[in-house]
Design a protein around this motif. Sequence first.
Motif, short mmCIF file in Angstrom:
data_model
loop_
_atom_site.label_atom_id
_atom_site.label_comp_id
_atom_site.label_asym_id
_atom_site.label_seq_id
_atom_site.Cartn_x
_atom_site.Cartn_y
_atom_site.Cartn_z
N GLY A 20 -14.82 -11.55 51.10
CA GLY A 20 -13.32 -11.42 50.42
C GLY A 20 -12.39 -11.05 51.34
O GLY A 20 -11.24 -10.88 50.98
N GLY A 21 -12.67 -10.78 52.68
CA GLY A 21 -11.84 -10.57 53.67
C GLY A 21 -11.39 -8.95 53.97
O GLY A 21 -10.45 -8.66 54.19
N THR A 72 -3.92 -8.41 68.99
CA THR A 72 -2.71 -8.32 68.43
C THR A 72 -2.76 -9.59 67.52
O THR A 72 -3.03 -10.93 68.18
N PRO A 73 -2.23 -9.67 66.09
CA PRO A 73 -2.43 -10.83 65.18
C PRO A 73 -1.16 -11.73 65.90
O PRO A 73 -0.22 -11.48 66.27
N PRO A 74 -1.27 -13.12 65.99
CA PRO A 74 -0.45 -14.01 66.36
C PRO A 74 0.83 -14.11 65.47
O PRO A 74 1.71 -14.59 65.89
N CYS A 75 0.63 -13.77 64.20
CA CYS A 75 1.50 -13.79 63.19
C CYS A 75 2.02 -12.49 62.70
O CYS A 75 1.16 -11.59 62.40
N ALA A 78 0.82 -11.25 59.24
CA ALA A 78 -0.55 -10.79 59.03
C ALA A 78 -0.56 -9.16 59.35
O ALA A 78 -1.37 -8.71 60.06
N ALA A 79 -0.17 -8.47 58.19
CA ALA A 79 -0.29 -7.05 58.47
C ALA A 79 -0.13 -6.27 57.05
O ALA A 79 0.16 -7.13 56.07
N PRO A 80 -0.62 -5.01 57.17
CA PRO A 80 -0.17 -4.58 55.61
C PRO A 80 1.05 -4.54 55.21
O PRO A 80 2.13 -4.49 55.59
N GLY A 81 0.95 -5.09 53.77
CA GLY A 81 2.20 -5.50 53.01
C GLY A 81 2.54 -6.97 53.34
O GLY A 81 3.82 -7.21 52.71
N GLY A 82 2.11 -7.51 54.22
CA GLY A 82 2.67 -8.79 54.63
C GLY A 82 2.10 -9.81 53.82
O GLY A 82 1.36 -9.74 52.95
N CYS A 83 1.94 -11.06 54.49
CA CYS A 83 1.33 -12.33 53.80
C CYS A 83 -0.17 -12.17 53.51
O CYS A 83 -0.87 -11.55 54.54
N GLY A 84 -0.62 -12.76 52.39
CA GLY A 84 -2.02 -12.66 52.06
C GLY A 84 -2.89 -14.10 52.52
O GLY A 84 -3.87 -13.97 52.05
N GLY A 85 -2.19 -14.75 53.22
CA GLY A 85 -2.83 -16.00 53.60
C GLY A 85 -3.95 -16.03 54.67
O GLY A 85 -4.85 -16.68 54.63
N CYS A 86 -3.75 -14.87 55.39
CA CYS A 86 -4.92 -14.74 56.56
C CYS A 86 -5.59 -13.41 56.02
O CYS A 86 -4.94 -12.44 55.91
N PRO A 384 -10.24 -20.99 60.04
CA PRO A 384 -10.10 -19.84 60.92
C PRO A 384 -8.85 -18.74 60.62
O PRO A 384 -8.12 -19.32 59.88
N MET A 385 -8.94 -17.67 60.96
CA MET A 385 -8.02 -16.55 60.43
C MET A 385 -8.28 -16.12 59.14
O MET A 385 -7.79 -15.08 58.61
N THR A 386 -8.91 -16.84 57.97
CA THR A 386 -9.29 -16.37 56.76
C THR A 386 -10.70 -16.01 56.76
O THR A 386 -11.21 -16.18 57.72
N HIS A 387 -11.26 -15.47 55.43
CA HIS A 387 -12.23 -15.10 55.14
C HIS A 387 -13.15 -16.24 54.79
O HIS A 387 -14.51 -16.09 54.79
#
Length: 396
Positions: A20-21, A72-75, A78-86, A384-387
């Motif tokens: 589940g990531g 370091t995430p390329p986006c 992709a951080a706490p509170g950010g997008c849930g896509g990755c 890639p980048m997702t679970h």
Amino acid sequence: MSENWLGRTLELEIGPVAHGGHCVSRVDGRVVFVRHGLPGERVRAEVTEDKGGAFCRADAVEVLAASAHRVTPPCPLAAPGGCGGCDWQHADPGYQRELKAAVVAEQLQRLAGLSREVVVEPLDGGPLGWRTRVRLVAGRDGRAGLRAHHSHRVIPLDDCPITVPGALAQPLSRRWKPGTELEVTSDGDSRVHVRELSTVHGRTRGRQLSGGEAVQHAADRDWRLDAHGFWQGHPLAADTFARLVAKWAEVPQGGVAWDLYAGVGLFASVLAEQAGPEGLVYAVESSRRAVSDGERNLADLPQVRWRAGRVEHVLADAPKPVDVVVLDPPRKGAGRAVADAVAEGEPDRIVYVACDPAALARDVAYFAEHGYSLTELRAFDAFPMTHHVECVALLQ
């Protein structure tokens, strides 16, 4: 009932990866599922969800002792509170595959009782710029974006680094009515198709804004299909899986094969080539549009017989006995009823394409009750980048 920890900051050591990531930690007897951390790290994590049970969810907001695999995430989203896509942009690509392999192995052990070493293989092209299918939603300000993890909150996008370059330029360049959903597909000829979705009286309707019929290339064929119907999200996935299915299926000349959850017939095409004109491929698909597209694309293979309907409802009428069964079920898996029905056909071989390792493991256990053993397994980093991870299994 446990004390509610929502909003509480915990200092903890992160344990193994889970399906589940996220990774698992334990604090005061409770399980904490932590996102944005890696196994072995020491972090401060903020609890983001607590329903009062044996577990809660948290985001690693500060890394006190980092893993050697952290990057370091390329986006920046992709951080706490950010997008849930990755899920795994903070891990190097090789380690992402190790984490996914551990999840597949753990699910097979826990749900099917099988101990198996798993290797997740990369697809060519790297971890960025691969995603060809995106579903966006417009936030309150009218900007299109993706939702935060486990939330309806919309994170507006300027672009998405895992998406095919340029695919989102049109929908991100304008404002939309808040709540509008947009389906975006970049096809095999790099044409971008955009459909606007609206819900009226509980029914979802689509309005095509650009394109509509996609062209895809796989299994030595050119495919024309509904741009927003099912097709693999990674540009190389469909051809990779079709070739592996062909290798493992080994349908005898004049033989019978079932292609379940057939989509537009990607796997039916390779099964039909093996069975030859005297053989039969019984293709079952619930989407009538996909069946129509499949009939059109495989008009040169009359040995493919199509049936529109839910797999569990139509297998009683399927031609038996069957030599080979291929199934590519949705994320929830096939389930016991379908496994029982497949076993009644007494196939020599079952090739199972799975987008969820837990569903795969459960179904492998159901097939084991009928005497089928998992003899081959390959796993691919098709997301890639997702679970998410795609597996292809051979049962005999």
